[in-house]
Design a protein around this motif. Structure first.
Motif, PDB file in Angstrom:
ATOM      1  N   TRP A   1       3.298 -25.245   8.852  1.00 35.29           N
ATOM      2  CA  TRP A   1       2.414 -24.079   8.900  1.00 35.29           C
ATOM      3  C   TRP A   1       0.991 -24.488   9.275  1.00 35.29           C
ATOM      4  O   TRP A   1       0.264 -23.728   9.902  1.00 35.29           O
ATOM      5  CB  TRP A   1       2.418 -23.326   7.569  1.00 35.29           C
ATOM      6  N   MET A   2       0.595 -25.700   8.884  1.00 33.54           N
ATOM      7  CA  MET A   2      -0.733 -26.179   9.263  1.00 33.54           C
ATOM      8  C   MET A   2      -0.816 -26.384  10.776  1.00 33.54           C
ATOM      9  O   MET A   2      -1.827 -26.077  11.395  1.00 33.54           O
ATOM     10  CB  MET A   2      -1.061 -27.473   8.525  1.00 33.54           C
ATOM     11  N   PHE A   3       0.253 -26.909  11.347  1.00 32.57           N
ATOM     12  CA  PHE A   3       0.295 -27.107  12.791  1.00 32.57           C
ATOM     13  C   PHE A   3       0.177 -25.765  13.513  1.00 32.57           C
ATOM     14  O   PHE A   3      -0.558 -25.639  14.501  1.00 32.57           O
ATOM     15  CB  PHE A   3       1.583 -27.833  13.193  1.00 32.57           C
ATOM     16  N   LEU A   4       0.874 -24.766  13.018  1.00 29.56           N
ATOM     17  CA  LEU A   4       0.791 -23.435  13.636  1.00 29.56           C
ATOM     18  C   LEU A   4      -0.623 -22.883  13.546  1.00 29.56           C
ATOM     19  O   LEU A   4      -1.126 -22.269  14.486  1.00 29.56           O
ATOM     20  CB  LEU A   4       1.787 -22.477  12.986  1.00 29.56           C
ATOM     21  N   SER A   5      -1.254 -23.101  12.411  1.00 33.18           N
ATOM     22  CA  SER A   5      -2.632 -22.653  12.243  1.00 33.18           C
ATOM     23  C   SER A   5      -3.544 -23.326  13.267  1.00 33.18           C
ATOM     24  O   SER A   5      -4.339 -22.673  13.933  1.00 33.18           O
ATOM     25  CB  SER A   5      -3.116 -22.965  10.820  1.00 33.18           C
ATOM     26  N   LEU A   6      -3.405 -24.644  13.387  1.00 32.95           N
ATOM     27  CA  LEU A   6      -4.249 -25.388  14.321  1.00 32.95           C
ATOM     28  C   LEU A   6      -4.033 -24.936  15.759  1.00 32.95           C
ATOM     29  O   LEU A   6      -4.995 -24.691  16.493  1.00 32.95           O
ATOM     30  CB  LEU A   6      -3.957 -26.884  14.220  1.00 32.95           C
ATOM     31  N   THR A   7      -2.778 -24.842  16.166  1.00 31.96           N
ATOM     32  CA  THR A   7      -2.511 -24.497  17.566  1.00 31.96           C
ATOM     33  C   THR A   7      -2.969 -23.080  17.900  1.00 31.96           C
ATOM     34  O   THR A   7      -3.459 -22.842  19.002  1.00 31.96           O
ATOM     35  CB  THR A   7      -1.023 -24.663  17.920  1.00 31.96           C
ATOM     36  N   SER A   8      -2.848 -22.161  16.952  1.00 29.74           N
ATOM     37  CA  SER A   8      -3.283 -20.791  17.244  1.00 29.74           C
ATOM     38  C   SER A   8      -4.804 -20.684  17.286  1.00 29.74           C
ATOM     39  O   SER A   8      -5.350 -19.807  17.956  1.00 29.74           O
ATOM     40  CB  SER A   8      -2.713 -19.808  16.227  1.00 29.74           C
ATOM     41  N   ARG A   9      -5.490 -21.591  16.611  1.00 28.96           N
ATOM     42  CA  ARG A   9      -6.956 -21.580  16.676  1.00 28.96           C
ATOM     43  C   ARG A   9      -7.464 -22.390  17.861  1.00 28.96           C
ATOM     44  O   ARG A   9      -8.485 -22.053  18.450  1.00 28.96           O
ATOM     45  CB  ARG A   9      -7.557 -22.113  15.374  1.00 28.96           C
ATOM     46  N   ILE A  10      -6.762 -23.455  18.227  1.00 29.49           N
ATOM     47  CA  ILE A  10      -7.187 -24.252  19.369  1.00 29.49           C
ATOM     48  C   ILE A  10      -6.934 -23.493  20.676  1.00 29.49           C
ATOM     49  O   ILE A  10      -7.731 -23.539  21.599  1.00 29.49           O
ATOM     50  CB  ILE A  10      -6.477 -25.626  19.379  1.00 29.49           C
ATOM     51  N   HIS A  11      -5.818 -22.786  20.739  1.00 27.42           N
ATOM     52  CA  HIS A  11      -5.472 -21.986  21.917  1.00 27.42           C
ATOM     53  C   HIS A  11      -5.252 -20.540  21.487  1.00 27.42           C
ATOM     54  O   HIS A  11      -4.121 -20.070  21.414  1.00 27.42           O
ATOM     55  CB  HIS A  11      -4.205 -22.528  22.591  1.00 27.42           C
ATOM     56  N   PRO A  12      -6.346 -19.808  21.188  1.00 30.10           N
ATOM     57  CA  PRO A  12      -6.186 -18.429  20.696  1.00 30.10           C
ATOM     58  C   PRO A  12      -5.590 -17.511  21.754  1.00 30.10           C
ATOM     59  O   PRO A  12      -5.827 -17.682  22.952  1.00 30.10           O
ATOM     60  CB  PRO A  12      -7.603 -18.000  20.327  1.00 30.10           C
ATOM     61  N   PHE A  13      -4.816 -16.562  21.293  1.00 30.11           N
ATOM     62  CA  PHE A  13      -4.202 -15.579  22.179  1.00 30.11           C
ATOM     63  C   PHE A  13      -5.284 -14.602  22.638  1.00 30.11           C
ATOM     64  O   PHE A  13      -6.022 -14.042  21.827  1.00 30.11           O
ATOM     65  CB  PHE A  13      -3.101 -14.822  21.434  1.00 30.11           C
ATOM     66  N   VAL A  14      -5.398 -14.429  23.929  1.00 27.76           N
ATOM     67  CA  VAL A  14      -6.333 -13.432  24.474  1.00 27.76           C
ATOM     68  C   VAL A  14      -5.606 -12.594  25.517  1.00 27.76           C
ATOM     69  O   VAL A  14      -4.729 -13.081  26.224  1.00 27.76           O
ATOM     70  CB  VAL A  14      -7.588 -14.086  25.122  1.00 27.76           C
ATOM     71  N   TRP A  15      -5.977 -11.343  25.550  1.00 28.91           N
ATOM     72  CA  TRP A  15      -5.379 -10.426  26.511  1.00 28.91           C
ATOM     73  C   TRP A  15      -6.469  -9.552  27.075  1.00 28.91           C
ATOM     74  O   TRP A  15      -7.345  -9.125  26.322  1.00 28.91           O
ATOM     75  CB  TRP A  15      -4.297  -9.569  25.850  1.00 28.91           C
ATOM     76  N   PRO A  16      -6.506  -9.286  28.312  1.00 25.90           N
ATOM     77  CA  PRO A  16      -5.606  -9.781  29.352  1.00 25.90           C
ATOM     78  C   PRO A  16      -5.888 -11.254  29.653  1.00 25.90           C
ATOM     79  O   PRO A  16      -6.937 -11.770  29.326  1.00 25.90           O
ATOM     80  CB  PRO A  16      -5.927  -8.900  30.556  1.00 25.90           C
ATOM     81  N   ARG A  17      -4.910 -11.864  30.301  1.00 30.76           N
ATOM     82  CA  ARG A  17      -5.044 -13.291  30.661  1.00 30.76           C
ATOM     83  C   ARG A  17      -6.328 -13.496  31.454  1.00 30.76           C
ATOM     84  O   ARG A  17      -6.708 -12.678  32.271  1.00 30.76           O
ATOM     85  CB  ARG A  17      -3.852 -13.736  31.507  1.00 30.76           C
ATOM     86  N   GLY A  18      -6.995 -14.593  31.169  1.00 32.65           N
ATOM     87  CA  GLY A  18      -8.225 -14.889  31.882  1.00 32.65           C
ATOM     88  C   GLY A  18      -9.471 -14.351  31.201  1.00 32.65           C
ATOM     89  O   GLY A  18     -10.588 -14.679  31.591  1.00 32.65           O
ATOM     90  N   LYS A  19      -9.286 -13.496  30.207  1.00 33.66           N
ATOM     91  CA  LYS A  19     -10.423 -12.956  29.466  1.00 33.66           C
ATOM     92  C   LYS A  19     -11.126 -14.111  28.758  1.00 33.66           C
ATOM     93  O   LYS A  19     -10.487 -15.003  28.208  1.00 33.66           O
ATOM     94  CB  LYS A  19      -9.923 -11.925  28.449  1.00 33.66           C
ATOM     95  N   LYS A  20     -12.436 -14.080  28.758  1.00 36.80           N
ATOM     96  CA  LYS A  20     -13.196 -15.147  28.117  1.00 36.80           C
ATOM     97  C   LYS A  20     -13.097 -15.025  26.604  1.00 36.80           C
ATOM     98  O   LYS A  20     -12.975 -13.930  26.054  1.00 36.80           O
ATOM     99  CB  LYS A  20     -14.652 -15.098  28.554  1.00 36.80           C
ATOM    100  N   LEU A  21     -13.144 -16.188  25.941  1.00 38.75           N
ATOM    101  CA  LEU A  21     -13.094 -16.211  24.482  1.00 38.75           C
ATOM    102  C   LEU A  21     -14.408 -15.716  23.899  1.00 38.75           C
ATOM    103  O   LEU A  21     -15.480 -15.960  24.456  1.00 38.75           O
ATOM    104  CB  LEU A  21     -12.840 -17.635  23.975  1.00 38.75           C
ATOM    105  N   ALA A  22     -14.304 -15.041  22.765  1.00 46.70           N
ATOM    106  CA  ALA A  22     -15.497 -14.625  22.033  1.00 46.70           C
ATOM    107  C   ALA A  22     -16.148 -15.862  21.421  1.00 46.70           C
ATOM    108  O   ALA A  22     -15.494 -16.893  21.231  1.00 46.70           O
ATOM    109  CB  ALA A  22     -15.121 -13.626  20.943  1.00 46.70           C
ATOM    110  N   GLN A  23     -17.414 -15.773  21.092  1.00 43.93           N
ATOM    111  CA  GLN A  23     -18.133 -16.911  20.512  1.00 43.93           C
ATOM    112  C   GLN A  23     -17.450 -17.386  19.228  1.00 43.93           C
ATOM    113  O   GLN A  23     -17.324 -18.587  19.001  1.00 43.93           O
ATOM    114  CB  GLN A  23     -19.600 -16.532  20.227  1.00 43.93           C
TER     115      GLN A  23
END
Length: 157
Positions: free
Chosen positions: A108-130
């Motif tokens: 579960w820690m790995f899932l937490s890390l990966t979802s924070r390192i590569h956050p889901f954004v939609w639509p694709r190409g949208k810039k990450l929030a600060q």
């Protein structure tokens, strides 16, 4: 719900395998019935983790670690260091079943890390929030520290 969680942990730490099985089902039921309350009371796990060394039976230690899975799911984003420290402690346990269960729970820690390192954004190409960029940096640092700690353990053993 806090009282129910304490009772479940007591069963995991002290009871027979049949009672443990029932307690795990009850834990899942609490999660599915009232997720908000479960999340609100999830920090109870830190009190319980302090008592891990007092659990005498390796079967109960294994059951206890298995019971942590939902708490790791809920708390990994916000309490990564505390959970990581517990994982590194238990992963050195002399009993193989306890170590293996800790490895599974730590997923579960790995899932937490990966979802924070590569956050889901939609639509694709949208810039990450600060905020997402900041969380990415924190997660990358936590991951690097975790890997370093594992490497130190590997050298030790």
């Amino acid at each position: 719900m806090r009282k129910e969680l304490k009772e479940i942990f007591f069963i995991l730490k002290t009871s027979s395998q049949d009672e443990v099985k029932f307690a795990k089902k009850k834990l899942d039921k609490l999660w599915h019935e009232d997720r908000k309350s479960f999340e609100k009371n999830s920090t109870i796990v830190f009190e319980q983790m302090e008592e891990f060394d007092n659990i005498q039976n390796p079967k109960n230690q294994e059951a206890f670690v298995a019971g942590l899975s939902l708490f790791f799911l809920v708390l990994s984003d916000t309490h990564f260091k505390e959970l990581k420290d517990f994982v590194l402690k238990v992963i050195c346990h002399p009993h193989g079943h306890v170590r293996e269960q800790m490895r599974k729970t730590a997923d579960w820690m790995f899932l937490s890390l990966t979802s924070r390192i590569h956050p889901f954004v939609w639509p694709r190409g949208k810039k990450l929030a600060q905020k997402q960029i900041e969380e990415q940096e924190v997660a990358k640092n936590e991951f690097a520290e975790y890997l370093n700690d594992i490497e130190v353990l590997m050298e030790k053993y």
